[in-house]
Design a protein around this motif. Structure first.
Motif, short mmCIF file in Angstrom:
data_model
loop_
_atom_site.label_atom_id
_atom_site.label_comp_id
_atom_site.label_asym_id
_atom_site.label_seq_id
_atom_site.Cartn_x
_atom_site.Cartn_y
_atom_site.Cartn_z
N TYR A 90 0.90 -1.09 0.09
CA TYR A 90 0.49 0.48 -0.21
C TYR A 90 0.79 1.37 0.18
CZ TYR A 90 -3.70 -2.67 1.49
OH TYR A 90 -4.82 -3.51 0.92
N VAL A 133 -1.63 -1.17 -4.00
CA VAL A 133 -2.61 -0.34 -3.71
C VAL A 133 -2.36 1.58 -3.48
CG1 VAL A 133 -4.45 0.12 -3.20
CG2 VAL A 133 -4.07 -1.72 -3.42
N GLU A 282 -11.94 0.65 -0.68
CA GLU A 282 -10.53 0.20 -0.33
C GLU A 282 -10.61 0.10 1.07
OE1 GLU A 282 -7.79 -2.47 -1.83
OE2 GLU A 282 -9.58 -1.36 -2.75
#
Length: 388
Positions: A90, A133, A282
């Motif tokens: 992330y 992400v 998300e």
């Protein structure tokens, strides 16, 4: 009574964690017997990694140093999570390209670059991530992600990493490394976690809507639009267009929802094979908010300004949507409320409460954001929590 407190950050004053704690402090003053569950949230912008890091105890943090929008070294992080399907990384684009990294007199989207976001992607690849992400939001850039592409080797920094206006003079062969870099990402699921659906160009695009918030005059915003247009032209010369299977027409990545997010960072990620998801969705999924909301009697969310943008993919809309699906009442406490009751009701909200209504109250709230937010939460608790 079980209350879930799930706010976004109050931009410029409180992080999401600080906002949640302030609300809880005020709530306990009035309703000390209520059970409070604090769930700080983010829509992909600033605070994205803090929220996920708190919700994913199995995650490890990789500390890195990247370039800020003006090329200065700043600390950043990559959050790495191991899963059954592989390793997920992330990233928070604001850590490298955020508006908060710039002093007021440095805010100039003509020259700010996303080079540092490319460095974050490179670090994620080096960690062996099979899913990356990228939280998009809060940027101080308007370069269409050209700096990001330069950092990954798509082209030279002299052409791509000098800010949005430099793209006006882009040579036809400035992106010769694009195919090679796309191949580097071919085995990676690249995800754009974005709170906006704006295309790259046009009246709803990055330059027209967001560049003024980053220091651009109307004249500069118009010039940046032209520069990004040249950038898209060079991309289309370099990268063969694919066909939309539904319409049979060429697939224009610059027109995809979210291509204009974070000053066009979304567009660059689309060029690398990315796909877009709602940043809020998300985060809500990662923190397991649906289950928490379903078990609660009331959900309290919040943000700095509850306005028309709040109705379109922001934290408040996401939380209200989950509450509506689980038949749980929800209210919002915001620094300011600029949305009417009818619009709020379309989200399913049962009430909206502002910390500040007048200019004097706004000034007081800015001077003491924790105290004023806590005081407002205490008054809201008096309305919603049964008194013993």
């Amino acid at each position: 009574m079980h209350v879930v407190i799930a706010p976004d950050c109050f931009t410029g004053t409180l992080t999401a964690q600080q906002a949640a704690e302030a609300m809880a402090r005020g709530w306990r003053q009035t309703a000390p017997h209520d059970l409070l569950t604090l769930v700080p949230l983010s829509d992909g912008g600033p605070g994205f990694l803090d929220v996920l890091g708190g919700a994913l105890p199995q995650a490890r943090t990789l500390a890195v140093t990247v370039a800020d929008p003006l090329g200065r070294d700043v600390p950043a992080a990559v959050l790495v999570v191991e899963g059954d399907a592989g390793r997920t990384a992330y990233l928070e684009s604001a850590q490298a390209a955020g508006l908060h990294l710039l002093a007021a007199d440095e805010r100039n989207p003509a020259v700010t670059s996303t080079w540092g976001v490319g460095q974050l992607l490179d670090a994620a690849l080096a960690e062996g991530a099979t899913r990356i992400v990228v939280g998009l939001g809060g940027s101080g850039t308007n370069d269409g992600g050209a700096g990001l592409l330069a950092a990954l080797g798509v082209g030279g920094p002299a052409e791509l990493a000098r800010g949005g206006m430099a793209l006006a003079d882009l040579a036809d062969d400035a992106l010769t490394g694009l195919e090679d870099v796309r191949r580097k990402f071919s085995g990676v699921e690249l995800v754009l976690a974005s709170d906006v659906e704006s295309p790259l160009l046009g009246l709803q695009g990055a330059s027209a809507v967001f560049a003024p918030q980053k220091g651009a005059s109307p004249e500069l915003a118009q010039a940046l639009e032209g520069a990004l247009g040249r950038y898209v032209e060079v991309v289309r010369r370099t990268l063969p267009e694919t066909t939309d299977l539904m319409t049979g027409k060429p697939l224009r990545l610059d027109k995809q929802p979210g291509a204009g997010a974070a000053g066009g960072l979304g567009y660059a990620l689309y060029l690398l094979g990315g796909r877009r998801v709602s940043g809020v969705t998300e985060v809500l999924t990662a923190v397991g908010l649906r289950e928490l909301v379903a078990a609660a009697d009331l959900v309290v969310t919040g943000e700095g300004s509850f306005d028309w943008q709040s109705l379109q993919g922001k934290v408040v809309a996401g939380v209200a949507g989950l509450a509506l699906e689980t038949a749980t009442p929800s209210v919002v406490i915001a620094g300011q409320t600029l949305v009417g009751r009818r619009e709020a009701m379309t989200l399913g909200l049962s009430g909206t409460y502002a910390v500040a209504d007048s200019a004097a109250e706004v000034e007081a709230a800015m001077a003491d954001p924790v105290g004023t937010l806590a005081a407002r939460a205490a008054r809201v608790a008096a309305t919603w929590s049964p008194q013993r």
